[in-house]
Design a protein around this motif. Structure first.
Motif, PDB file in Angstrom:
ATOM      1  N   LEU A  85      82.530 110.460  36.595  1.00  0.00           N
ATOM      2  CA  LEU A  85      82.287 109.613  35.413  1.00  0.00           C
ATOM      3  C   LEU A  85      80.790 109.485  35.223  1.00  0.00           C
ATOM      4  O   LEU A  85      80.052 109.380  36.208  1.00  0.00           O
ATOM      5  N   ASN A  86      80.319 109.518  33.960  1.00  0.00           N
ATOM      6  CA  ASN A  86      78.961 109.026  33.715  1.00  0.00           C
ATOM      7  C   ASN A  86      78.952 108.010  32.574  1.00  0.00           C
ATOM      8  O   ASN A  86      79.663 107.002  32.695  1.00  0.00           O
ATOM      9  N   ASP A  87      78.210 108.202  31.524  1.00  0.00           N
ATOM     10  CA  ASP A  87      77.885 107.111  30.585  1.00  0.00           C
ATOM     11  C   ASP A  87      79.077 106.349  30.001  1.00  0.00           C
ATOM     12  O   ASP A  87      80.087 106.954  29.637  1.00  0.00           O
ATOM     13  N   PRO A  88      78.897 105.051  29.765  1.00  0.00           N
ATOM     14  CA  PRO A  88      79.816 104.300  28.913  1.00  0.00           C
ATOM     15  C   PRO A  88      79.651 104.742  27.456  1.00  0.00           C
ATOM     16  O   PRO A  88      78.532 104.944  26.988  1.00  0.00           O
ATOM     17  N   PHE A  94      84.507 106.789  28.634  1.00  0.00           N
ATOM     18  CA  PHE A  94      83.509 107.216  29.616  1.00  0.00           C
ATOM     19  C   PHE A  94      83.384 108.727  29.626  1.00  0.00           C
ATOM     20  O   PHE A  94      84.352 109.444  29.379  1.00  0.00           O
ATOM     21  N   GLN A  95      82.180 109.180  29.887  1.00  0.00           N
ATOM     22  CA  GLN A  95      81.932 110.606  30.083  1.00  0.00           C
ATOM     23  C   GLN A  95      82.715 111.004  31.325  1.00  0.00           C
ATOM     24  O   GLN A  95      82.489 110.469  32.417  1.00  0.00           O
ATOM     25  N   TYR A  96      83.637 111.939  31.155  1.00  0.00           N
ATOM     26  CA  TYR A  96      84.635 112.201  32.196  1.00  0.00           C
ATOM     27  C   TYR A  96      84.745 113.699  32.463  1.00  0.00           C
ATOM     28  O   TYR A  96      84.874 114.488  31.518  1.00  0.00           O
ATOM     29  N   VAL A 145      82.518 120.049  32.587  1.00  0.00           N
ATOM     30  CA  VAL A 145      82.569 119.868  31.131  1.00  0.00           C
ATOM     31  C   VAL A 145      83.015 118.423  30.820  1.00  0.00           C
ATOM     32  O   VAL A 145      83.917 117.891  31.455  1.00  0.00           O
ATOM     33  N   LYS A 146      82.337 117.821  29.827  1.00  0.00           N
ATOM     34  CA  LYS A 146      82.568 116.394  29.554  1.00  0.00           C
ATOM     35  C   LYS A 146      83.578 116.165  28.446  1.00  0.00           C
ATOM     36  O   LYS A 146      83.539 116.813  27.399  1.00  0.00           O
ATOM     37  N   MET A 147      84.479 115.218  28.709  1.00  0.00           N
ATOM     38  CA  MET A 147      85.410 114.716  27.704  1.00  0.00           C
ATOM     39  C   MET A 147      85.299 113.200  27.707  1.00  0.00           C
ATOM     40  O   MET A 147      84.528 112.649  28.487  1.00  0.00           O
ATOM     41  N   VAL A 187      82.049 116.923  24.994  1.00  0.00           N
ATOM     42  CA  VAL A 187      82.061 115.758  24.107  1.00  0.00           C
ATOM     43  C   VAL A 187      81.096 114.774  24.743  1.00  0.00           C
ATOM     44  O   VAL A 187      81.445 114.037  25.663  1.00  0.00           O
ATOM     45  N   TYR A 188      79.847 114.827  24.287  1.00  0.00           N
ATOM     46  CA  TYR A 188      78.799 114.024  24.908  1.00  0.00           C
ATOM     47  C   TYR A 188      78.837 112.585  24.401  1.00  0.00           C
ATOM     48  O   TYR A 188      79.709 112.205  23.627  1.00  0.00           O
ATOM     49  N   SER A 189      77.844 111.813  24.803  1.00  0.00           N
ATOM     50  CA  SER A 189      77.899 110.366  24.581  1.00  0.00           C
ATOM     51  C   SER A 189      77.833 109.966  23.114  1.00  0.00           C
ATOM     52  O   SER A 189      77.281 110.677  22.275  1.00  0.00           O
ATOM     53  N   GLY A 190      78.369 108.783  22.853  1.00  0.00           N
ATOM     54  CA  GLY A 190      78.382 108.249  21.505  1.00  0.00           C
ATOM     55  C   GLY A 190      78.918 106.830  21.497  1.00  0.00           C
ATOM     56  O   GLY A 190      79.091 106.208  22.555  1.00  0.00           O
ATOM     57  N   VAL A 237      68.637 116.384  21.040  1.00  0.00           N
ATOM     58  CA  VAL A 237      68.833 115.216  20.170  1.00  0.00           C
ATOM     59  C   VAL A 237      70.262 114.770  20.457  1.00  0.00           C
ATOM     60  O   VAL A 237      71.166 115.606  20.427  1.00  0.00           O
ATOM     61  N   ARG A 238      70.491 113.522  20.784  1.00  0.00           N
ATOM     62  CA  ARG A 238      71.882 113.152  21.090  1.00  0.00           C
ATOM     63  C   ARG A 238      72.114 111.651  21.216  1.00  0.00           C
ATOM     64  O   ARG A 238      71.210 110.862  21.161  1.00  0.00           O
ATOM     65  N   ASP A 239      73.384 111.324  21.441  1.00  0.00           N
ATOM     66  CA  ASP A 239      73.857 109.984  21.789  1.00  0.00           C
ATOM     67  C   ASP A 239      73.768 108.985  20.623  1.00  0.00           C
ATOM     68  O   ASP A 239      73.103 107.943  20.725  1.00  0.00           O
ATOM     69  N   PRO A 240      74.469 109.267  19.507  1.00  0.00           N
ATOM     70  CA  PRO A 240      74.418 108.364  18.364  1.00  0.00           C
ATOM     71  C   PRO A 240      74.981 106.980  18.681  1.00  0.00           C
ATOM     72  O   PRO A 240      76.066 106.873  19.254  1.00  0.00           O
ATOM     73  N   TRP A 266      64.115 110.551  25.538  1.00  0.00           N
ATOM     74  CA  TRP A 266      64.762 109.239  25.540  1.00  0.00           C
ATOM     75  C   TRP A 266      66.244 109.455  25.270  1.00  0.00           C
ATOM     76  O   TRP A 266      66.633 109.836  24.164  1.00  0.00           O
ATOM     77  N   GLU A 267      67.077 109.196  26.273  1.00  0.00           N
ATOM     78  CA  GLU A 267      68.529 109.347  26.098  1.00  0.00           C
ATOM     79  C   GLU A 267      69.139 107.997  25.713  1.00  0.00           C
ATOM     80  O   GLU A 267      68.543 106.944  25.921  1.00  0.00           O
ATOM     81  N   CYS A 268      70.352 108.080  25.203  1.00  0.00           N
ATOM     82  CA  CYS A 268      71.208 106.910  24.998  1.00  0.00           C
ATOM     83  C   CYS A 268      70.511 105.695  24.380  1.00  0.00           C
ATOM     84  O   CYS A 268      70.511 104.607  24.979  1.00  0.00           O
ATOM     85  N   PRO A 269      69.933 105.818  23.184  1.00  0.00           N
ATOM     86  CA  PRO A 269      69.303 104.656  22.576  1.00  0.00           C
ATOM     87  C   PRO A 269      70.332 103.643  22.081  1.00  0.00           C
ATOM     88  O   PRO A 269      71.492 103.994  21.823  1.00  0.00           O
ATOM     89  N   PHE A 280      71.859 102.893  38.305  1.00  0.00           N
ATOM     90  CA  PHE A 280      72.004 102.298  36.976  1.00  0.00           C
ATOM     91  C   PHE A 280      71.389 103.240  35.964  1.00  0.00           C
ATOM     92  O   PHE A 280      70.226 103.613  36.081  1.00  0.00           O
ATOM     93  N   TYR A 281      72.171 103.631  34.944  1.00  0.00           N
ATOM     94  CA  TYR A 281      71.628 104.528  33.927  1.00  0.00           C
ATOM     95  C   TYR A 281      72.493 104.452  32.667  1.00  0.00           C
ATOM     96  O   TYR A 281      73.661 104.054  32.718  1.00  0.00           O
ATOM     97  N   ALA A 282      71.875 104.850  31.547  1.00  0.00           N
ATOM     98  CA  ALA A 282      72.591 105.082  30.285  1.00  0.00           C
ATOM     99  C   ALA A 282      73.481 103.926  29.825  1.00  0.00           C
ATOM    100  O   ALA A 282      74.633 104.135  29.449  1.00  0.00           O
ATOM    101  N   PRO A 283      72.968 102.674  29.837  1.00  0.00           N
ATOM    102  CA  PRO A 283      73.817 101.565  29.399  1.00  0.00           C
ATOM    103  C   PRO A 283      74.069 101.607  27.899  1.00  0.00           C
ATOM    104  O   PRO A 283      73.320 102.249  27.147  1.00  0.00           O
ATOM    105  N   GLY A 287      76.607  99.419  32.069  1.00  0.00           N
ATOM    106  CA  GLY A 287      75.823 100.572  32.499  1.00  0.00           C
ATOM    107  C   GLY A 287      76.674 101.514  33.333  1.00  0.00           C
ATOM    108  O   GLY A 287      77.735 101.144  33.848  1.00  0.00           O
ATOM    109  N   TRP A 288      76.208 102.713  33.459  1.00  0.00           N
ATOM    110  CA  TRP A 288      76.779 103.673  34.419  1.00  0.00           C
ATOM    111  C   TRP A 288      76.159 103.327  35.770  1.00  0.00           C
ATOM    112  O   TRP A 288      74.936 103.354  35.902  1.00  0.00           O
ATOM    113  N   MET A 289      76.989 102.970  36.759  1.00  0.00           N
ATOM    114  CA  MET A 289      76.447 102.674  38.082  1.00  0.00           C
ATOM    115  C   MET A 289      76.330 103.999  38.838  1.00  0.00           C
ATOM    116  O   MET A 289      77.116 104.310  39.728  1.00  0.00           O
TER     117      MET A 289
HETATM  118  C1  FRU Z   1      73.047 110.581  29.879  1.00  0.00           C
HETATM  119  C2  FRU Z   1      73.510 111.886  29.252  1.00  0.00           C
HETATM  120  C3  FRU Z   1      73.541 111.786  27.743  1.00  0.00           C
HETATM  121  C4  FRU Z   1      74.559 112.826  27.362  1.00  0.00           C
HETATM  122  C5  FRU Z   1      75.572 112.672  28.471  1.00  0.00           C
HETATM  123  C6  FRU Z   1      76.286 113.932  28.864  1.00  0.00           C
HETATM  124  O1  FRU Z   1      73.504 110.426  31.178  1.00  0.00           O
HETATM  125  O2  FRU Z   1      72.710 112.955  29.678  1.00  0.00           O
HETATM  126  O3  FRU Z   1      72.284 111.973  27.125  1.00  0.00           O
HETATM  127  O4  FRU Z   1      75.119 112.607  26.111  1.00  0.00           O
HETATM  128  O5  FRU Z   1      74.864 112.172  29.592  1.00  0.00           O
HETATM  129  O6  FRU Z   1      77.257 113.664  29.829  1.00  0.00           O
END
Ligand code: FRU
Length: 478
Positions: free
Chosen positions: A38-41, A55-57, A66-68, A98-101, A169-172, A223-226, A290-293, A307-309
């Motif tokens: 798992l990564n980002d919420p 969650f990034q899974y 590969v992320k779903m 399917v990256y973060s959003g 460019v990512r993470d709308p 800058w990720e995940c704004p 802690f990352y990508a809250p 946040g992603w712990m």
């Molecule tokens: C942050 C990140 C995001 C991206 C996602 C991919 O941890 O790199 O920028 O959308 O993870 O899993």
């Protein structure tokens, strides 16, 4: 499921999930992936009475793949139920993941989700995947129930982003203000500085760029995940405008003793849509993991951050859960408030409903078998504070520093290679510690500072020494 790729991924996912066994480090009240990574919420939202967290899974590999979007729901943000996978990488514009959003719920109850469709083109041209070879597609889908989504619509692609940005460019993250919709995206400029792009829309499908925000001095390369949101500061009678980002590439000075990547916020002065300036960056959390809250607003108007712990690309420490086929979890959801210009974060109040078997003491307390606990130390007046968790994780306040330190730094120790994190703190009044089977979250002085870490004890205990303070500890029965 009409798409054969999605249908097969769905079948395979269910097969691997049926073998899941989280083992002795299974978390009881933190959102974890059923199997794998798992990564980002993502897509945090409340629909009627139900909280949705995606969650990034990567179910097929505990080290990532590969992320779903995995999907969990909750009635109280403490107990989470896994619902399955909501979005698969099954289209030409999101086949690399399917990256973060994020999600936005309209008044008619429709959930609008925006995410990044990641594509890495086959390397026939010598791509570096920074300047070339990568697509960052912004995709829009809708749902009525949070689990079944409409067909995917591409709303922005590389051609819509500024020419001096790289392919990163990512993470709308979307929000509504009046009749308009806004979206921030994180970006890496060609001169290797991070920035936030701000887009505007009338209809959620046609978006145009209205602003680009960066710091006066370069601050990392990406800058990720704004996230952008406002919180009322009742003590001061104003509104704090917060721009949250996860910068990569901070080097030198204090950054060298911290995590490989950071997550924090700038209080923004001016207008997020036009002229604005950023106050100094503050970390959301100074712990190891802690990352990508991401935040969302509850129906009742509370601003919640999750946040992603975990920590990407970390070389020096690890997670012993990988041996049991899974890795990472979310933090406890945290309420964000502002008081006298300070931004505070504390565990959602719902956690207190799960407190049982309270033990209270002045000055010193030792408790055994503290697998899941909630502890408060209040009225700390003397210079002395020390809490030792599972005999190896030590929290102290000394010489103007609040520190979290593992006494044993071996690879298979309680900290699995983690050493020390600290932040300057002139005055200590309160400490709150929330423990689950394999995580510790510390909140200092009502949440001015937070420290999160994963940990892997064989026996659990908490030992506190704080002369003249009140110490209270409860079991959390989730
Ligand atoms: C942050 C990140 C995001 C991206 C996602 C991919 O941890 O790199 O920028 O959308 O993870 O899993």
């Amino acid at each position: 499921m009409s798409n054969p790729l999605a249908a097969d991924l769905d079948t395979l996912r269910k097969i691997v999930e049926s073998t899941a066994n989280h083992g002795r480090f299974a978390q009881e009240f933190h959102l974890t992936p059923p199997v794998g990574w798992l990564n980002d919420p993502n897509g945090l939202a409340q629909l009627d009475d139900t909280f949705h967290a995606y969650f990034q899974y990567s179910p097929f590999n505990a080290a990532g793949g590969v992320k779903m979007w995995g999907h969990s729901t909750s009635q109280d943000m403490v107990i989470w139920n896994y619902e399955g996978t909501a979005l698969y990488p099954d289209q030409p514009f999101d086949v690399g993941g399917v990256y973060s959003g994020s999600a936005l719920v309209e008044d008619d109850g429709t959930m609008h989700v925006f995410y990044t469709g990641n594509v890495k083109r086959e390397d026939t041209e010598g791509y570096d995947y920074v300047m070339s070879g990568r697509e960052a597609n912004t995709i829009h889908v809708t749902s009525k129930d949070g689990q079944n989504f409409s067909h995917k619509r591409l709303v922005l692609d590389n051609a819509d982003y500024p020419e001096d940005d790289t392919n990163h460019v990512r993470d709308p993250k979307v929000w509504r203000s009046g009749k308009k919709y806004y979206m921030v995206q994180g970006a890496r400029r060609k001169d290797d500085t991070g920035e936030v792009l701000v887009f505007e829309s009338d209809d959620l499908d046609k978006w145009h760029l209205v602003n680009r925000i960066t710091s006066d001095e370069p601050f990392g390369y990406m800058w990720e995940c704004p996230d952008y949101f406002e919180v009322a500061d009742d003590a001061r009678g104003d509104i704090a405008q917060i721009l949250s980002v996860s910068p990569q590439g901070l080097r030198g000075g204090d950054w060298d003793r911290r995590n490989v990547y950071q997550s924090g916020y700038f209080v923004l002065q001016g207008d997020v849509l036009s002229e604005c300036k950023l106050n100094p960056f503050a970390l959301w959390d100074a712990g190891f993991d802690f990352y990508a809250p991401q935040t969302f607003e509850t129906v009742g108007g509370r601003r919640i951050l999750i946040g992603w712990m975990g920590m990407p690309d970390e070389k020096y420490y690890s997670n012993l859960t990988v041996e049991d086929g899974w890795q990472h979890c979310f933090t406890i959801p945290r309420e964000i408030t502002a008081r006298n210009g300070r931004i505070l974060q504390m565990p959602v109040r719902e956690l207190e409903r799960y407190r049982h078997n309270g033990r209270f003491s002045d000055a010193a307390l030792r408790v055994e078998d503290t697998k899941c606990f909630d502890m408060e130390v209040v009225g700390i007046q003397s210079r002395e504070f020390k809490a030792t968790i599972a005999d190896e994780l030590v929290l102290t306040w000394e010489s103007g520093r609040f520190a979290m330190r593992f006494t044993n730094q071996g690879e298979k120790s309680v900290g699995a290679g983690r050493m020390q994190r600290f932040e300057r703190l002139d005055y200590l009044n309160k400490v709150r510690v929330v423990g689950d089977a394999s995580s510790i979250e510390v909140f200092v002085n009502d949440g001015v500072l937070a420290f999160s870490t994963r940990y892997y004890p064989t026996t659990y205990s908490v030992d506190v020494k704080a002369p003249s303070a009140e110490i209270r500890i409860w079991d959390i029965q989730a």
